[in-house]
Motif scaffolding. Sequence first.
Motif, PDB file in Angstrom:
ATOM      1  N   SER A   1       0.832  -1.116  -0.057  1.00  0.00           N
ATOM      2  CA  SER A   1       0.022   0.159  -0.104  1.00  0.00           C
ATOM      3  C   SER A   1       0.953   1.338   0.116  1.00  0.00           C
TER       4      SER A   1
ATOM      5  N   GLN B   1      -7.594   0.523  -1.121  1.00  0.00           N
ATOM      6  CA  GLN B   1      -8.059  -0.392  -0.691  1.00  0.00           C
ATOM      7  C   GLN B   1      -9.144  -0.344   0.170  1.00  0.00           C
TER       8      GLN B   1
ATOM      9  N   ASP C   1      -5.132  -1.376  -5.175  1.00  0.00           N
ATOM     10  CA  ASP C   1      -4.664  -1.925  -4.190  1.00  0.00           C
ATOM     11  C   ASP C   1      -5.583  -2.650  -3.410  1.00  0.00           C
ATOM     12  N   GLU C   2      -5.609  -4.083  -3.478  1.00  0.00           N
ATOM     13  CA  GLU C   2      -6.460  -5.027  -2.948  1.00  0.00           C
ATOM     14  C   GLU C   2      -7.742  -4.817  -3.419  1.00  0.00           C
TER      15      GLU C   2
HETATM   16 MG   LIG Z   1      -2.037  -2.882   1.926  1.00  0.00          MG
END
Ligand SMILES: [Mg+2]
Length: 253
Positions: free
Chosen positions: A46, A90, A175-176
């Motif tokens: 991240s 995220q 991000d994820e």
């Molecule tokens: Mg992360």
Amino acid sequence: MLEIRDLHATITTADGQTREILRGIDLSVPDGEIHAVMGPNGAGKSTLAHVLSGRDGYEVTAGSAMLDEQDLLAMAPEERAAAGVFLAFQYPVELPGVGNAHFLRTALNAQRRARGEAELDAVQFLKLARAEIKRLAMRDDMLKRQVNVGFSGGEKKRNEVLQMGLLRPRVAVLDETDSGLDIDALRIVAEGVNALRAPRFSALVITHYQRLLDYIVPDRVHVLAAGRIVRSGGPELARLLEAEGYAAIEQAA
Ligand SMILES: [Mg+2]
Ligand SMILES: Nc1ncnc2c1ncn2[C@@H]1O[C@H](COP(=O)(O)OP(=O)(O)O)[C@@H](O)[C@H]1O
């Protein structure tokens, strides 16, 4: 081409300590390619996404990040966005009181202005947005709601992909985006990303699990551990990690 060279970045923790999180990242993503970044929790995934997007709270202490000949690290966050850098968070933020259609159109028009393109009026925007929504198998009322307010985890992620489909970035960093998605939503998000594949589009897909990479087949897979890329390979590397975990790779590094 996104070219990251020897990138180092630190954060200052709440108790005033400086910690180096990125410790010399080398990573190149050629135009048209989708690369995955995998790695254990706390590796700096991240942080890498945030540093590329120009988010506050990080200090770049060495290295470079170039998009073509543009020095991303010298640009303000909104300049990076106008240059085509997109970060899907995220944890997407909720914006109570802000209509989603208004939000998306404002974001799109800000970028069009920065590129010297004509802004879209409400009618033109809705036409474009409805087409994207259909492509992503989302519900129409998504546009009428407040930004992410009361959205399920999956709806928030789809909304990020909708935004990406509208903005058509040069480089997308996800991000994820798969966290909190059920298998149907995962496929829709993956298809949304796959549909953006184009000669002038590239993506960094950050994920802890291999699952998403069954649907978005990456051109390359990179393993990030303790702030460095410790291994790169083809899509088979993701399956190897799924089978063996990160421990062996971290040790080898
Ligand atoms: Mg992360
Ligand atoms: N604002 C912060 N304050 C203190 N530590 C942080 C902060 N942001 C990130 N970290 C630390 O940096 C490391 C990398 O975090 P992160 O980039 O979120 O990892 P990942 O996304 O790979 O799980 C972790 O050890 C995390 O605790």
